[in-house]
Design an enzyme around this catalytic site. Structure first.
Site, PDB file in Angstrom:
ATOM      1  N   SER A 182      -0.067   0.434  -2.247  1.00  0.00           N
ATOM      2  CA  SER A 182       0.704   0.829  -1.059  1.00  0.00           C
ATOM      3  C   SER A 182       0.999  -0.312  -0.089  1.00  0.00           C
ATOM      4  CB  SER A 182      -0.010   1.946  -0.300  1.00  0.00           C
ATOM      5  OG  SER A 182       0.253   3.180  -0.924  1.00  0.00           O
ATOM      6  N   LYS A 229       4.525  -1.266   0.158  1.00  0.00           N
ATOM      7  CA  LYS A 229       5.494  -0.419   0.876  1.00  0.00           C
ATOM      8  C   LYS A 229       6.027  -1.104   2.142  1.00  0.00           C
ATOM      9  CE  LYS A 229       3.300   3.903  -0.708  1.00  0.00           C
ATOM     10  NZ  LYS A 229       2.337   4.964  -0.329  1.00  0.00           N
ATOM     11  N   TYR A 254       9.264   1.424  -9.003  1.00  0.00           N
ATOM     12  CA  TYR A 254       8.183   1.661  -8.025  1.00  0.00           C
ATOM     13  C   TYR A 254       6.813   1.278  -8.596  1.00  0.00           C
ATOM     14  CZ  TYR A 254       4.989   4.320  -5.008  1.00  0.00           C
ATOM     15  OH  TYR A 254       3.953   4.698  -4.175  1.00  0.00           O
ATOM     16  N   TYR A 293      -2.710   5.424   6.201  1.00  0.00           N
ATOM     17  CA  TYR A 293      -2.478   6.836   5.858  1.00  0.00           C
ATOM     18  C   TYR A 293      -2.926   7.738   7.011  1.00  0.00           C
ATOM     19  CZ  TYR A 293      -3.193   4.344   1.412  1.00  0.00           C
ATOM     20  OH  TYR A 293      -3.201   3.424   0.406  1.00  0.00           O
ATOM     21  N   VAL A 353      -4.468   1.660  -2.668  1.00  0.00           N
ATOM     22  CA  VAL A 353      -5.577   2.278  -3.417  1.00  0.00           C
ATOM     23  C   VAL A 353      -6.307   1.328  -4.363  1.00  0.00           C
ATOM     24  CG1 VAL A 353      -4.955   4.734  -3.364  1.00  0.00           C
ATOM     25  CG2 VAL A 353      -3.994   3.253  -5.113  1.00  0.00           C
TER      26      VAL A 353
HETATM   27  N1  LIG Z   1      -2.032   4.718  -1.618  1.00  0.00           N
HETATM   28  C1  LIG Z   1      -1.528   3.938  -2.536  1.00  0.00           C
HETATM   29  O1  LIG Z   1      -1.859   2.760  -2.654  1.00  0.00           O
HETATM   30  C2  LIG Z   1      -0.615   4.632  -3.458  1.00  0.00           C
HETATM   31  C3  LIG Z   1       0.172   3.731  -4.373  1.00  0.00           C
HETATM   32  C4  LIG Z   1       0.217   4.248  -5.773  1.00  0.00           C
HETATM   33  N2  LIG Z   1       0.982   3.357  -6.592  1.00  0.00           N
HETATM   34  C5  LIG Z   1       0.816   5.639  -5.792  1.00  0.00           C
HETATM   35  O2  LIG Z   1       2.019   5.764  -5.731  1.00  0.00           O
HETATM   36  O3  LIG Z   1       0.113   6.618  -5.878  1.00  0.00           O
END
Ligand SMILES: NC(=O)CC[C@H](N)C(=O)O
Length: 309
Positions: A65, A68, A193, A245, A263
Site C-alpha cells: 500500500s 498508493k 496493480y 488505514y 501489508v
Molecule cells: N494494505 C495493503 O498493503 C494492501 C495492498 C495489497 N496489495 C492489497 O491490495 O491487498
C-alpha cells in the site's frame, strides 16, 4: 533535535522489536507469509545526504500500500487534481483498507479516498499509457528517479502470488466498472496493480522517497524537482488522514508524522521540511500496520519531538 547516531537508533529498534511477538505476518498474499516476523530495520535520510540506519537495512520488501501514495502523485501530475478527485474522494473511511462496504452506500459510487484499495485501484486505472507494460514502466521510472537508482524493480513472485489470489480486489474493480468509474479490462488493471504493489526496495531506498515528499517534491541532494509542491502537499495530507488505514487517527495523536504503511510491514515517513524515514517490520497488528514499526515511530517521535501537531 535530530537522531544523528546509529547507536541511539539501534537502542530504539531493540526496544520496539519486543512487540513484534504480538503481531503476525500477512499471509492472504501467500508469498508475504514467508517473511521473518522478528525483522525490524529503519533508515532516516537527511537532506544533506546523511543517513542514519539500524537493523538489517539491506533486506528488501515490497511496497504494497505504500505504492498508493506514489501512484497518486504520478496520476495527479498526469491528469490534474480536478480530474482525479472527480473519480476518487478525499475523506477517511474508518473501515479496513480492503473493505467493500461503503462503496454501495456512496452516490455516485466513487471510493472515499485513494489510500483504500477501491480508491487505489481507481488511481492505478488513471496512470497514463496504452499498455499495462507502458504504464508500469512509467510508474517504475518515477520511483527510480526518486530513489536515484535505475535498478529498482518488482518482485515477480509476490506480484504473481497476489494476482492469483486478489479476488476481493477483482470484486471492487467489477463494482467500479459497473458504475463506470473504471473502464478498462479487469484482469489488465489487476495485473498493473499487483505489479505496482510488488515494487521492491530496502529501507534506505524508501527513506529517500519519504524525503522527497518531506522536502515538498524536491530531491535535495540533486536539486531536482520530482513533483510539484502541490502534489507533494496533497500526498502528505492523505498520509496524515488515511495513511495508516483505520488507525490513522490514533497514529496522528501518538506519532504525528505523515506516514504510509503496507501489508508487507513497510512504513514510509515524511517529517515535513526535515527528513524521510523508511521502516521494515513484517509482523502486523490487527489493522494491517507493522506493529514494531509503529512502536518505533512512537519512540522516535517522543524522543526527538517529531510530531507536527
Ligand atoms: N494494505 C495493503 O498493503 C494492501 C495492498 C495489497 N496489495 C492489497 O491490495 O491487498
Amino acid at each position: 533535535m535530530l537522531c544523528q547516531s546509529s547507536d541511539e537508533l539501534k537502542e530504539l529498534v531493540r526496544e520496539a522489536k519486543k512487540c513484534a511477538k504480538n503481531g503476525r505476518v500477512a499471509n492472504y498474499i501467500p508469498a508475504l507469509g514467508k517473511a521473518n516476523p522478528t525483522d525490524l530495520s529503519i533508515a532516516i535520510h537527511y537532506p544533506d545526504g546523511n543517513c542514519v540506519q539500524a537493523g538489517d537495512i539491506e533486506k528488501k520488501f515490497t511496497l504494497q500500500s505504500i505504492s498508493k501514495v506514489i501512484s497518486l502523485a504520478l496520476v495527479l501530475m498526469d491528469r490534474g487534481s480536478n480530474y482525479v478527485f472527480e473519480r476518487v474522494g478525499m475523506e477517511p473511511t474508518g473501515d479496513p483498507f480492503n473493505s467493500i462496504a461503503k462503496l454501495e452506500t456512496m452516490v455516485p459510487a466513487k471510493p472515499l479516498n485513494p489510500m483504500i484499495n477501491a480508491g487505489a485501484l481507481v488511481v492505478t486505472h488513471m496512470i497514463k499509457g496504452i499498455t499495462v507494460e507502458e504504464r508500469f514502466q512509467r510508474l517504475l521510472l518515477f520511483i527510480q528517479d526518486m530513489v536515484r537508482d535505475s535498478n529498482i524493480s518488482y518482485c515477480k513472485e509476490v506480484a504473481l502470488s497476489e494476482f492469483e489470489t486478489a479476488n476481493l480486489n477483482r470484486a471492487l474493480v467489477y463494482f467500479l466498472k459497473q458504475h463506470n468509474i473504471i473502464q478498462e479490462d479487469v484482469e489488465h488493471l489487476i495485473d498493473l496493480y499487483t505489479k505496482q504493489c510488488a515494487i521492491e526496495m530496502n529501507c534506505f531506498d524508501l527513506s529517500k522517497i519519504g524525503m522527497v515528499f518531506a522536502m515538498d517534491g524536491v530531491d535535495p541532494e540533486s536539486g531536482k524537482r520530482i513533483m510539484p509542491v502541490d502534489v507533494a502537499r496533497i500526498c502528505k495530507t492523505f498520509m496524515v488522514t488515511c495513511g495508516m488505514y483505520n488507525a490513522s487517527g490514533e497514529f496522528a495523536i501518538k506519532v504525528g508524522i505523515p506516514s504510509k504503511s503496507g501489508v508487507s510491514g513497510g512504513i514510509m515517513g515524511s517529517v515535513p521540511g526535515r527528513f524521510g524515514i523508511g521502516i521494515f517490520g513484517p509482523a502486523l497488528d490487527e489493522k494491517g500496520n507493522s506493529i514494531a514499526g509503529i512502536k518505533l515511530l512512537e519512540l522516535l517521535s517522543q524522543n526527538y519531538q517529531l510530531s507536527m501537531f
